[in-house]
Design a protein around this motif. Structure first.
Motif, PDB file in Angstrom:
ATOM      1  N   THR A 142       0.837  -1.197   0.000  1.00  0.00           N
ATOM      2  CA  THR A 142       0.000   0.000   0.000  1.00  0.00           C
ATOM      3  C   THR A 142       0.872   1.246   0.000  1.00  0.00           C
ATOM      4  O   THR A 142       0.669   2.153  -0.814  1.00  0.00           O
ATOM      5  CB  THR A 142      -0.948   0.003   1.209  1.00  0.00           C
ATOM      6  OG1 THR A 142      -1.830  -1.112   1.111  1.00  0.00           O
ATOM      7  CG2 THR A 142      -1.760   1.289   1.275  1.00  0.00           C
ATOM      8  N   LEU A 143       1.846   1.305   0.894  1.00  0.00           N
ATOM      9  CA  LEU A 143       2.734   2.462   0.936  1.00  0.00           C
ATOM     10  C   LEU A 143       3.460   2.638  -0.391  1.00  0.00           C
ATOM     11  O   LEU A 143       3.534   3.741  -0.928  1.00  0.00           O
ATOM     12  CB  LEU A 143       3.747   2.340   2.081  1.00  0.00           C
ATOM     13  CG  LEU A 143       4.810   3.440   2.135  1.00  0.00           C
ATOM     14  CD1 LEU A 143       4.172   4.809   2.335  1.00  0.00           C
ATOM     15  CD2 LEU A 143       5.828   3.143   3.224  1.00  0.00           C
ATOM     16  N   LEU A 144       3.971   1.549  -0.935  1.00  0.00           N
ATOM     17  CA  LEU A 144       4.757   1.634  -2.168  1.00  0.00           C
ATOM     18  C   LEU A 144       3.919   1.966  -3.400  1.00  0.00           C
ATOM     19  O   LEU A 144       4.470   2.271  -4.454  1.00  0.00           O
ATOM     20  CB  LEU A 144       5.545   0.345  -2.374  1.00  0.00           C
ATOM     21  CG  LEU A 144       6.589   0.049  -1.292  1.00  0.00           C
ATOM     22  CD1 LEU A 144       7.296  -1.264  -1.569  1.00  0.00           C
ATOM     23  CD2 LEU A 144       7.577   1.193  -1.131  1.00  0.00           C
ATOM     24  N   SER A 145       2.602   1.943  -3.259  1.00  0.00           N
ATOM     25  CA  SER A 145       1.731   2.314  -4.373  1.00  0.00           C
ATOM     26  C   SER A 145       1.565   3.830  -4.485  1.00  0.00           C
ATOM     27  O   SER A 145       1.060   4.321  -5.487  1.00  0.00           O
ATOM     28  CB  SER A 145       0.355   1.653  -4.228  1.00  0.00           C
ATOM     29  OG  SER A 145      -0.390   2.252  -3.172  1.00  0.00           O
ATOM     30  N   PHE A 146       2.004   4.553  -3.469  1.00  0.00           N
ATOM     31  CA  PHE A 146       1.909   6.008  -3.493  1.00  0.00           C
ATOM     32  C   PHE A 146       3.072   6.604  -4.277  1.00  0.00           C
ATOM     33  O   PHE A 146       4.003   5.902  -4.672  1.00  0.00           O
ATOM     34  CB  PHE A 146       1.893   6.562  -2.064  1.00  0.00           C
ATOM     35  CG  PHE A 146       0.623   6.267  -1.315  1.00  0.00           C
ATOM     36  CD1 PHE A 146      -0.534   6.983  -1.582  1.00  0.00           C
ATOM     37  CD2 PHE A 146       0.591   5.282  -0.340  1.00  0.00           C
ATOM     38  CE1 PHE A 146      -1.712   6.711  -0.890  1.00  0.00           C
ATOM     39  CE2 PHE A 146      -0.577   5.012   0.359  1.00  0.00           C
ATOM     40  CZ  PHE A 146      -1.736   5.730   0.083  1.00  0.00           C
ATOM     41  N   SER A 147       3.030   7.914  -4.465  1.00  0.00           N
ATOM     42  CA  SER A 147       4.084   8.607  -5.207  1.00  0.00           C
ATOM     43  C   SER A 147       5.414   8.519  -4.477  1.00  0.00           C
ATOM     44  O   SER A 147       5.460   8.358  -3.253  1.00  0.00           O
ATOM     45  CB  SER A 147       3.713  10.080  -5.401  1.00  0.00           C
ATOM     46  OG  SER A 147       3.774  10.764  -4.160  1.00  0.00           O
ATOM     47  N   ASP A 148       6.485   8.641  -5.244  1.00  0.00           N
ATOM     48  CA  ASP A 148       7.829   8.602  -4.653  1.00  0.00           C
ATOM     49  C   ASP A 148       8.003   9.697  -3.604  1.00  0.00           C
ATOM     50  O   ASP A 148       8.629   9.475  -2.573  1.00  0.00           O
ATOM     51  CB  ASP A 148       8.902   8.748  -5.724  1.00  0.00           C
ATOM     52  CG  ASP A 148       9.008   7.520  -6.612  1.00  0.00           C
ATOM     53  OD1 ASP A 148       8.480   6.449  -6.238  1.00  0.00           O
ATOM     54  OD2 ASP A 148       9.629   7.630  -7.691  1.00  0.00           O
TER      55      ASP A 148
END
Length: 96
Positions: A28-34
């Motif tokens: 979930t976290l890694l699906s957000f923007s850099d």
């Protein structure tokens, strides 16, 4: 404390979701923007280096109690390792 990290703790590590161990928090976290991911990483690093951040502050964000600062900081370090360093399992707060 940055608003992104405050909201992340409230949304994903609060009493309701903090004890879920579905394996979905990191994806979930890694699906957000850099830029958001970096904000969360920076927030964790700031909290872990802030000697004034303790169980009372964490409980104010998440409604989860920690018995002492040492236990909280071990949990935060393990959560950081899970989110950013590929630790194999998401850590659980006390009482799990």
């Amino acid at each position: 404390m940055d608003e992104d990290i405050r909201n992340f703790f409230r949304a994903y590590l609060d009493l309701e979701r903090g004890y879920e161990n579905t394996g979905k928090l990191r994806p979930t976290l890694l699906s957000f923007s850099d830029s958001y991911i970096e904000s969360i990483r920076d927030g964790f690093e700031q909290i872990m280096s802030d000697n004034s951040f303790g169980p009372e502050e964490y409980e104010g964000l998440t409604d989860i109690e920690f018995p002492d600062k040492e236990t909280l900081h071990i949990y935060l370090r393990n959560m950081y390792d899970y989110l950013f360093n590929d630790a194999s399992e998401q850590p659980m707060p006390p009482g799990y």
